[in-house]
Design an enzyme around this catalytic site. Structure first.
Site, short mmCIF file in Angstrom:
data_model
loop_
_atom_site.label_atom_id
_atom_site.label_comp_id
_atom_site.label_asym_id
_atom_site.label_seq_id
_atom_site.Cartn_x
_atom_site.Cartn_y
_atom_site.Cartn_z
N LYS A 1 0.83 -1.20 0.00
CA LYS A 1 0.00 0.00 0.00
C LYS A 1 0.87 1.25 0.00
O LYS A 1 2.01 1.21 0.46
CB LYS A 1 -0.85 0.04 1.29
CG LYS A 1 -1.99 -0.96 1.35
CD LYS A 1 -2.77 -0.79 2.65
CE LYS A 1 -3.89 -1.80 2.76
NZ LYS A 1 -4.96 -1.65 1.78
N ARG B 1 -10.23 -11.50 2.38
CA ARG B 1 -11.08 -12.58 1.88
C ARG B 1 -10.35 -13.92 1.95
O ARG B 1 -10.98 -14.96 2.09
CB ARG B 1 -11.55 -12.25 0.45
CG ARG B 1 -10.45 -12.15 -0.56
CD ARG B 1 -10.86 -11.39 -1.81
NE ARG B 1 -10.88 -9.94 -1.59
CZ ARG B 1 -11.26 -9.05 -2.49
NH1 ARG B 1 -11.68 -9.43 -3.68
NH2 ARG B 1 -11.24 -7.75 -2.20
N1 BES Z 1 -8.11 -3.71 4.65
C1 BES Z 1 -8.26 -3.32 3.30
C2 BES Z 1 -9.56 -2.57 3.03
C3 BES Z 1 -9.72 -1.22 3.67
C4 BES Z 1 -9.43 -0.09 2.95
C5 BES Z 1 -10.22 -1.07 4.94
C6 BES Z 1 -9.60 1.16 3.51
C7 BES Z 1 -10.39 0.17 5.51
C8 BES Z 1 -10.09 1.28 4.78
C9 BES Z 1 -8.25 -4.56 2.40
O1 BES Z 1 -7.47 -5.60 2.82
C10 BES Z 1 -7.74 -4.13 1.07
O2 BES Z 1 -6.61 -3.75 0.99
N2 BES Z 1 -8.59 -4.20 0.06
C11 BES Z 1 -8.21 -3.82 -1.26
C12 BES Z 1 -8.75 -4.86 -2.21
C13 BES Z 1 -8.24 -4.69 -3.62
C14 BES Z 1 -6.77 -4.96 -3.69
C15 BES Z 1 -9.04 -5.61 -4.51
C16 BES Z 1 -8.83 -2.46 -1.55
O3 BES Z 1 -9.96 -2.21 -1.14
O4 BES Z 1 -8.15 -1.64 -2.14
MN MN Z 2 -5.47 -5.41 2.12
#
Ligand code: BES
Ligand code: MN
Ligand code: ZN
Length: 509
Positions: free
Chosen positions: A272, A346
């Protein structure tokens, strides 16, 4: 926070401050009118003078030197005919935060007329308890603390025993909410998967629940390659906590609640951006919600069987970390191509959902800070709600409609399943940008089979940037309240009735 209940009249209660409700439109009635007579019309003046209009959570403090209650805090409750019981949690929370910040230790809370006594008292206690948590856990020079330590709920015209039992229930829910919030606040260098499992164990013991925790060796034996894939990148071993409450041993029905316990989500190899990455310590909020709710369920003892499962891991780009393109195999034998290692929630949930079924779950609700896409869709106003069972989810939405938390249904059309088909394996872990919350839901659906299931995406609601009049900023405790409400409803009313027509949200069109 000590919550008491008293038969004292509002006009004669000895306390640090008396809290009374007023409504939009400026009419001073009920308990506010009684108190206003003692004050010589000061409450009516505040409203007619335009200091407040009676809107929700507006406050005005009136000093009343020669009275036993010393001060009156007038708080708005909005339009009288739209008053819902859950508004009382915000009313109580606003009172505690306002008066606590001004050094008032003991307060007395008058309730508005016309509500269900147990519910009104329950929300009052919950809101008062949840108003205060220590958000400065690691600060060595503490800020001026919020100091209210005791709230007395005045029965007023309500039945005393109903108020008493409501206050007890609300205190439990408030404490459970706070336990979940404190876990979420704890930074990832302390809140490891092992630490989260230890908290689950402690709270299980405190509430008389059975407890088990799977280590990585047992996960391997069970074939949990999806959960283990995520934990490969970290030196901290994954855990899978199981809290069991048998409230109805003669029944073969068991609800499983499953929460994502990702104690830190760096994204892994698909790392990230640095900005706001620190917020990913909150990525175990779903797991904390399950642990808090299970504690509350153990304390409240409804007649229903519930198991709480919390798969927990870090998601780090260690040298043994899973890589984009890797294929993992989940406990049910399904193979998953990892397209993006940041779609890890997931992956850990997939094995936990399989395990919930193996433990005998006949209904499942999972919850996770799962997708940024859900935050884009619903903002911070509601949690995304997806399901494979219309009757179950419609009942859930009805039951939690006035829980103090908001849920909004999103569809799981077959289209989303197409988006997560892999060329090389059964599934891939992302379906592209379009419909990101729903493709995540469709992914989880592949692991629950025919078991009635609801998925709650709390990415936008588990924590908030801004303080409100009734709550500190940061973790909110969502979805502890919803879990307690649905579990109590299942205990009271049994399984949801079948035969509700399939809505367009799941029909194959
Ligand atoms: N934990 C994150 C989702 C999240 C984002 C929670 C912002 C709270 C605030 C999750 O694991 C994630 O990174 N999801 C990705 C999925 C994508 C790579 C398909 C996302 O939402 O960007
Ligand atoms: Mn994530
Ligand atoms: Zn995550």
């Amino acid at each position: 926070m000590q919550v008491h209940v008293s038969n004292d009249a509002a006009t004669s209660v000895a306390t640090g401050a008396l809290v009374v409700p007023v409504f939009a439109g400026g009419a001073v009635d009920g308990v506010a009118a009684e108190v206003d007579r003692v004050l010589g019309g000061a409450i009516a003046d505040v409203l007619s003078g335009g200091e407040i209009a009676g809107k929700p959570n507006e406050t005005s403090l009136i000093h009343a030197k020669d009275t036993p209650f010393k001060r009156v805090l007038v708080i708005g409750l909005g339009e009288r005919d739209k008053l819902k019981p859950s508004a009382i949690a915000k009313y109580a929370g606003t009172a505690v935060r306002y008066l606590g910040k001004r050094g008032v230790k003991e307060i007395a809370l008058a309730l508005p007329d016309g509500l269900d006594a147990t519910l009104a008292a329950s929300f009052a206690a919950e809101g008062a308890v949840a108003a205060i948590i220590d958000t400065t856990l690691y600060r060595t020079e503490a800020d001026k603390p919020v100091v209210t330590t005791g709230v007395t709920i005045l029965n007023g015209s309500y039945d005393a025993s109903a108020v008493e039992s409501g206050a007890k229930r609300g205190s439990v829910i408030g404490e459970a909410v706070n336990a979940a919030r404190t876990m979420a606040l704890t930074p990832a260098n302390d809140m490891t998967p092992t630490h989260l499992a230890n908290r689950a164990k402690e709270l299980a013991a405190d509430a008389g629940l059975e407890f088990d925790v799977l280590d990585e060796a047992r996960m391997l034996q069970l074939g949990m390659g999806s959960l283990l894939g995520v934990s490969r990148g970290s030196d901290e071993p994954a855990t899978l906590s199981v809290m069991t409450y048998k409230g109805d041993p003669s029944s073969s029905e068991t609800l499983a609640i499953v929460g994502k316990g990702l104690t830190f989500d760096s994204g892994g190899i698909s790392i990230k951006p640095a900005e706001n990455m620190h917020e990913m310590k909150y990525d175990m909020s779903g797991g904390a919600g399950v642990i808090g709710a299970m504690w509350a369920i153990g304390k409240l003892r409804p007649k229903v069987n519930v198991i709480g499962l919390v798969p927990s891991s870090e998601n780090l780009p260690g040298h043994r970390a899973m890589k984009p393109g890797d294929v993992l195999k989940a406990m049910n034998g399904k193979t998953i191509e990892v397209i993006n290692t940041d779609a890890e929630g997931r992956l850990i949930l997939a094995d936990a959902l399989c395990y919930a079924k193996q433990l005998g779950a006949t209904k499942i609700i999972d919850t996770a800070t799962l997708t940024g896409a859900c935050v884009v869709a619903l903002g911070h106003a509601a949690s995304g709600t997806m399901s494979n069972d219309d009757a179950f989810v419609e009942r859930f939405l009805k039951i939690v409609a006035d829980s103090g938390e908001r849920y909004w249904r999103l569809p799981l059309y077959p289209d989303y399943e197409q988006q997560i088909k892999s060329d090389i394996a059964d599934l891939k872990n992302t379906g592209g940008r379009a419909g990101g919350a729903e493709t995540a839901g469709a992914f989880l659906k592949a692991f629950v089979g025919d078991t009635p299931w609801i998925h709650l995406d709390i990415a936008g609601t588990a924590y908030l940037d801004a303080e409100s009049p009734f709550m500190a900023k940061g973790p909110t405790g969502t979805p502890v309240r919803a879990f307690v409400h649905i579990v109590e409803d299942l205990a009271k009313n049994g399984a949801p009735t079948n035969g509700v027509a399939k809505s367009a949200a799941t029909a194959a069109v």
